[in-house]
Every structure is written in C-alpha cells, then in structure tokens.
Design a protein around this motif. Structure first.
Motif, mmCIF file in Angstrom:
data_model
loop_
_atom_site.group_PDB
_atom_site.id
_atom_site.type_symbol
_atom_site.label_atom_id
_atom_site.label_comp_id
_atom_site.label_asym_id
_atom_site.label_seq_id
_atom_site.Cartn_x
_atom_site.Cartn_y
_atom_site.Cartn_z
ATOM 1 N N ARG A 82 6.715 -3.839 1.999
ATOM 2 C CA ARG A 82 5.935 -4.857 1.291
ATOM 3 C C ARG A 82 6.645 -6.197 1.261
ATOM 4 N N GLY A 83 7.729 -6.325 2.034
ATOM 5 C CA GLY A 83 8.431 -7.589 2.135
ATOM 6 C C GLY A 83 9.450 -7.851 1.048
ATOM 7 N N VAL A 84 9.809 -6.815 0.295
ATOM 8 C CA VAL A 84 10.788 -6.976 -0.784
ATOM 9 C C VAL A 84 12.177 -6.641 -0.251
ATOM 10 N N THR A 85 13.093 -7.560 -0.422
ATOM 11 C CA THR A 85 14.472 -7.352 -0.004
ATOM 12 C C THR A 85 15.307 -7.028 -1.234
ATOM 13 N N LEU A 86 15.923 -5.883 -1.228
ATOM 14 C CA LEU A 86 16.769 -5.474 -2.346
ATOM 15 C C LEU A 86 18.155 -6.098 -2.202
ATOM 16 N N PRO A 87 18.873 -6.231 -3.304
ATOM 17 C CA PRO A 87 20.200 -6.850 -3.258
ATOM 18 C C PRO A 87 21.308 -5.901 -2.827
ATOM 19 N N VAL A 88 20.944 -4.716 -2.403
ATOM 20 C CA VAL A 88 21.925 -3.733 -1.939
ATOM 21 C C VAL A 88 21.436 -3.141 -0.622
ATOM 22 N N THR A 89 22.346 -2.535 0.108
ATOM 23 C CA THR A 89 22.010 -1.973 1.413
ATOM 24 C C THR A 89 21.540 -0.526 1.279
ATOM 25 N N GLU A 90 20.905 -0.036 2.336
ATOM 26 C CA GLU A 90 20.510 1.375 2.356
ATOM 27 C C GLU A 90 21.731 2.276 2.245
ATOM 28 N N SER A 91 22.824 1.871 2.861
ATOM 29 C CA SER A 91 24.060 2.650 2.788
ATOM 30 C C SER A 91 24.533 2.794 1.341
ATOM 31 N N GLN A 92 24.452 1.707 0.584
ATOM 32 C CA GLN A 92 24.855 1.764 -0.826
ATOM 33 C C GLN A 92 23.910 2.660 -1.623
ATOM 34 N N LEU A 93 22.626 2.562 -1.346
ATOM 35 C CA LEU A 93 21.670 3.423 -2.051
ATOM 36 C C LEU A 93 21.881 4.883 -1.678
ATOM 37 N N ARG A 94 22.187 5.126 -0.415
ATOM 38 C CA ARG A 94 22.433 6.498 0.038
ATOM 39 C C ARG A 94 23.605 7.122 -0.733
ATOM 40 N N ARG A 95 24.593 6.300 -1.088
ATOM 41 C CA ARG A 95 25.738 6.813 -1.855
ATOM 42 C C ARG A 95 25.344 7.137 -3.291
ATOM 43 N N LEU A 96 24.265 6.519 -3.784
ATOM 44 C CA LEU A 96 23.786 6.817 -5.138
ATOM 45 C C LEU A 96 22.859 8.030 -5.174
#
Length: 90
Positions: free
Chosen positions: A24-38
């Motif tokens: 939807r065009g939303v850029t999060l302030p963190v990377t997928e790699s960082q989210l994957r660690r969570l």
C-alpha cells in the motif's frame, strides 16, 4: 498517510504484515531483517518451547522505539486529517 480497508489475516508474522503495508506504499522505519528478529517474540515465545537465539536488548529496544515513534506519527497524521476534513464515512 491514513490507511483504510486493509484486510489483515490473523498472523503474528511481522514481516508478512509489513509486506501488506509495503504493498500500500507504506515504508516502515525498520527493515524486514529487523522485524524477522522480532518474530520469535511474537510467535515462538507465545506457543512453543523452542530454543531461539535472541537479539541484544539494545537492538530490540531500538527497533521497538522506532516502530512506536512511527506509529504515533501515523496516528497523529490521521487524527489531524480527520479533524481538518471531518470523518470519512465512505
């Protein structure tokens, strides 16, 4: 940016949820790699007895702080938009 009508399925997969936003065009302030660690905190710690390599407290604190700041900005922008334009009942 105020988002509406995004259908989120029941999931604890933070990367999957982030990709829905990215579509939807939303850029999060963190990377997928960082989210994957969570993700282990969202899934495995709730349901399984798996051994997981943890990220450092500093890394996790930084990611969570950036996400909270971003979320507050999104809510503030949506509130300002609604207050200036009135509610959107479409």
């Amino acid at each position: 940016m105020f988002l509406q009508q995004i259908e989120f399925e029941r999931t604890h997969d933070l990367v999957k949820l982030a990709r829905l936003l990215a579509n939807r065009g939303v850029t999060l302030p963190v990377t997928e790699s960082q989210l994957r660690r969570l993700n282990p905190f969202a899934v495995a710690f709730r349901y399984d007895d798996l051994e997981i390599t943890l990220a450092s407290d500093d890394d996790l604190t930084s990611v969570v702080a950036r996400m909270c700041h971003w979320a507050k900005e999104q809510i503030s922008a949506a509130t300002e938009c609604e207050e200036s334009d009135g509610p959107d009942y479409h």
